[in-house]
Scaffold this motif. Structure first.
Motif, PDB file in Angstrom:
ATOM      1  N   TYR A  72      24.058 115.069  23.884  1.00  0.00           N
ATOM      2  CA  TYR A  72      24.275 114.539  25.232  1.00  0.00           C
ATOM      3  C   TYR A  72      23.685 113.134  25.352  1.00  0.00           C
ATOM      4  O   TYR A  72      24.287 112.230  25.950  1.00  0.00           O
ATOM      5  CB  TYR A  72      23.632 115.443  26.292  1.00  0.00           C
ATOM      6  CG  TYR A  72      24.119 116.885  26.293  1.00  0.00           C
ATOM      7  CD1 TYR A  72      25.313 117.238  25.664  1.00  0.00           C
ATOM      8  CD2 TYR A  72      23.389 117.884  26.915  1.00  0.00           C
ATOM      9  CE1 TYR A  72      25.744 118.555  25.666  1.00  0.00           C
ATOM     10  CE2 TYR A  72      23.826 119.207  26.914  1.00  0.00           C
ATOM     11  CZ  TYR A  72      25.003 119.535  26.284  1.00  0.00           C
ATOM     12  OH  TYR A  72      25.432 120.828  26.277  1.00  0.00           O
ATOM     13  N   LEU A  73      22.496 112.931  24.781  1.00  0.00           N
ATOM     14  CA  LEU A  73      21.857 111.613  24.865  1.00  0.00           C
ATOM     15  C   LEU A  73      22.663 110.583  24.069  1.00  0.00           C
ATOM     16  O   LEU A  73      22.757 109.418  24.474  1.00  0.00           O
ATOM     17  CB  LEU A  73      20.412 111.690  24.358  1.00  0.00           C
ATOM     18  CG  LEU A  73      19.487 112.628  25.150  1.00  0.00           C
ATOM     19  CD1 LEU A  73      18.069 112.572  24.589  1.00  0.00           C
ATOM     20  CD2 LEU A  73      19.479 112.293  26.635  1.00  0.00           C
ATOM     21  N   ALA A  74      23.255 111.022  22.963  1.00  0.00           N
ATOM     22  CA  ALA A  74      24.082 110.106  22.167  1.00  0.00           C
ATOM     23  C   ALA A  74      25.311 109.666  22.961  1.00  0.00           C
ATOM     24  O   ALA A  74      25.723 108.500  22.895  1.00  0.00           O
ATOM     25  CB  ALA A  74      24.500 110.785  20.863  1.00  0.00           C
ATOM     26  N   TYR A  75      25.890 110.590  23.711  1.00  0.00           N
ATOM     27  CA  TYR A  75      27.016 110.208  24.581  1.00  0.00           C
ATOM     28  C   TYR A  75      26.578 109.131  25.563  1.00  0.00           C
ATOM     29  O   TYR A  75      27.291 108.153  25.799  1.00  0.00           O
ATOM     30  CB  TYR A  75      27.523 111.418  25.367  1.00  0.00           C
ATOM     31  CG  TYR A  75      28.615 112.193  24.670  1.00  0.00           C
ATOM     32  CD1 TYR A  75      29.863 111.631  24.444  1.00  0.00           C
ATOM     33  CD2 TYR A  75      28.403 113.498  24.261  1.00  0.00           C
ATOM     34  CE1 TYR A  75      30.866 112.347  23.818  1.00  0.00           C
ATOM     35  CE2 TYR A  75      29.399 114.225  23.630  1.00  0.00           C
ATOM     36  CZ  TYR A  75      30.631 113.647  23.408  1.00  0.00           C
ATOM     37  OH  TYR A  75      31.619 114.361  22.784  1.00  0.00           O
ATOM     38  N   ARG A  96      24.284 106.912  25.274  1.00  0.00           N
ATOM     39  CA  ARG A  96      24.098 105.624  24.601  1.00  0.00           C
ATOM     40  C   ARG A  96      25.454 104.995  24.262  1.00  0.00           C
ATOM     41  O   ARG A  96      25.609 103.775  24.295  1.00  0.00           O
ATOM     42  CB  ARG A  96      23.284 105.806  23.310  1.00  0.00           C
ATOM     43  CG  ARG A  96      21.805 106.057  23.558  1.00  0.00           C
ATOM     44  CD  ARG A  96      21.014 105.928  22.263  1.00  0.00           C
ATOM     45  NE  ARG A  96      21.382 106.928  21.267  1.00  0.00           N
ATOM     46  CZ  ARG A  96      20.867 108.165  21.203  1.00  0.00           C
ATOM     47  NH1 ARG A  96      19.945 108.542  22.065  1.00  0.00           N
ATOM     48  NH2 ARG A  96      21.264 109.011  20.277  1.00  0.00           N
ATOM     49  N   ALA A  97      26.437 105.838  23.934  1.00  0.00           N
ATOM     50  CA  ALA A  97      27.723 105.326  23.451  1.00  0.00           C
ATOM     51  C   ALA A  97      28.653 104.888  24.574  1.00  0.00           C
ATOM     52  O   ALA A  97      29.456 103.970  24.396  1.00  0.00           O
ATOM     53  CB  ALA A  97      28.413 106.399  22.610  1.00  0.00           C
ATOM     54  N   SER A  98      28.568 105.555  25.715  1.00  0.00           N
ATOM     55  CA  SER A  98      29.545 105.279  26.776  1.00  0.00           C
ATOM     56  C   SER A  98      28.967 105.640  28.139  1.00  0.00           C
ATOM     57  O   SER A  98      28.402 106.721  28.302  1.00  0.00           O
ATOM     58  CB  SER A  98      30.811 106.109  26.540  1.00  0.00           C
ATOM     59  OG  SER A  98      31.581 106.188  27.717  1.00  0.00           O
ATOM     60  N   PRO A  99      29.138 104.757  29.135  1.00  0.00           N
ATOM     61  CA  PRO A  99      28.650 105.116  30.465  1.00  0.00           C
ATOM     62  C   PRO A  99      29.551 106.121  31.185  1.00  0.00           C
ATOM     63  O   PRO A  99      29.124 106.746  32.157  1.00  0.00           O
ATOM     64  CB  PRO A  99      28.648 103.770  31.208  1.00  0.00           C
ATOM     65  CG  PRO A  99      29.687 102.955  30.518  1.00  0.00           C
ATOM     66  CD  PRO A  99      29.688 103.403  29.081  1.00  0.00           C
ATOM     67  N   ASP A 100      30.770 106.279  30.712  1.00  0.00           N
ATOM     68  CA  ASP A 100      31.755 107.045  31.488  1.00  0.00           C
ATOM     69  C   ASP A 100      32.185 108.364  30.861  1.00  0.00           C
ATOM     70  O   ASP A 100      32.831 109.176  31.531  1.00  0.00           O
ATOM     71  CB  ASP A 100      32.995 106.173  31.735  1.00  0.00           C
ATOM     72  CG  ASP A 100      32.667 104.981  32.595  1.00  0.00           C
ATOM     73  OD1 ASP A 100      32.059 105.179  33.663  1.00  0.00           O
ATOM     74  OD2 ASP A 100      33.000 103.845  32.195  1.00  0.00           O
ATOM     75  N   PHE A 101      31.866 108.577  29.572  1.00  0.00           N
ATOM     76  CA  PHE A 101      32.184 109.849  28.933  1.00  0.00           C
ATOM     77  C   PHE A 101      30.893 110.545  28.538  1.00  0.00           C
ATOM     78  O   PHE A 101      29.943 109.896  28.096  1.00  0.00           O
ATOM     79  CB  PHE A 101      33.029 109.646  27.662  1.00  0.00           C
ATOM     80  CG  PHE A 101      34.450 109.237  27.920  1.00  0.00           C
ATOM     81  CD1 PHE A 101      35.147 109.728  29.006  1.00  0.00           C
ATOM     82  CD2 PHE A 101      35.097 108.377  27.051  1.00  0.00           C
ATOM     83  CE1 PHE A 101      36.467 109.360  29.242  1.00  0.00           C
ATOM     84  CE2 PHE A 101      36.420 108.006  27.273  1.00  0.00           C
ATOM     85  CZ  PHE A 101      37.104 108.492  28.365  1.00  0.00           C
ATOM     86  N   GLY A 102      30.856 111.866  28.672  1.00  0.00           N
ATOM     87  CA  GLY A 102      29.688 112.609  28.226  1.00  0.00           C
ATOM     88  C   GLY A 102      29.462 113.867  29.040  1.00  0.00           C
ATOM     89  O   GLY A 102      30.395 114.425  29.637  1.00  0.00           O
TER      90      GLY A 102
END
Ligand SMILES: CC(C)(COP(=O)(O)OP(=O)(O)OC[C@H]1O[C@@H](n2cnc3c(N)ncnc32)[C@H](O)[C@@H]1OP(=O)(O)O)[C@@H](O)C(=O)NCCC(=O)NCCS
Length: 196
Positions: free
Chosen positions: A55-58, A60-66
């Motif tokens: 979840y934390l990696a999401y 970091r990778a994208s503000p809109d997906f996760g």
């Protein structure tokens, strides 16, 4: 912690490592896990070593997906979580919606409220052309949430579940809403362009 969005009865915020205890309690309820693991709790180790880091990696990778924690606005109480992200191997244009709420929060329309807000978010702030969701054919409550969120049944299929779940012999269902369908349900508003 960054807030993705707020609705009248929900705050969706980013996850933190300190949320592990809430997830252990959520996934420790057999009624919550009925259609996910046949009621078996998720082990603490899996939550701490796999789920929270993912979840934390999401974030970091994208503000809109996760995945986002759902909180009760006045109290800040943990209600569960929602996700909006492309499924494994799927394109960004087709993010998958999902949700898991505490038993005490069921039956108040909260899953529908959060799902509608995330579908709006997908079409307003991401390149999504279609939002999809999957569940077991026999999971009537989840299918109803998808319907009430404006999605329609697009196919029956057989998911590759890692464990046997009561009712899995009836297979699984995919629901979806396309950007055009979402726009058609909002005729009073100017059509926003797809996000780049
Ligand atoms: C599925 C879940 C998210 C629904 O959350 P919720 O906040 O209770 O959903 P809502 O209140 O927005 O809507 C639920 C709808 O399903 C209906 N419903 C609930 N149980 C039902 C059942 N057994 N049969 C038929 N309909 C049912 C409700 O009546 C309601 O529809 P209505 O508004 O037309 O009356 C919640 O039960 C949950 O978190 N379950 C555990 C995790 C899970 O299974 N997640 C989904 C995995 S695909």
């Amino acid at each position: 912690m960054r807030i993705l969005l707020e609705t009248p009865r929900l705050v969706l915020r980013e996850f933190a490592e300190s949320d592990a205890g809430f997830l252990v309690a959520l996934d420790g309820d057999p009624s919550v896990m009925r259609y996910l693991s046949n009621g078996t709790p998720t082990p603490l180790r899996e939550i701490v070593e796999d789920h929270i880091p993912a979840y934390l990696a999401y974030h970091r990778a994208s503000p809109d997906f996760g995945f986002w924690v759902a909180q009760d606005p006045p109290s800040g109480d943990f209600l569960g979580w929602f996700h909006l992200r492309p499924g494994p191997g799927c394109p960004d244009a087709e993010p998958e919606l999902g949700y898991r709420l505490r038993r005490s929060s069921w039956g108040r329309g909260l899953a529908t409220e959060g799902s509608r807000a995330l579908i709006d978010h997908a079409f307003l702030h991401t390149p999504a052309t279609r939002v999809v969701a999957e569940t077991m054919t026999v999971h009537a409550a989840s299918r109803r949430v998808m319907e009430k969120s404006g999605m329609r049944l697009v196919r029956h299929f057989t998911a590759d579940w890692p464990v046997r779940i009561d009712g899995d012999e009836q297979g699984d269902v995919e629901y979806a809403i396309a950007r055009e369908e979402w726009l058609a349900a909002r005729p009073q508003e100017a059509a926003p362009p797809p996000a780049q």
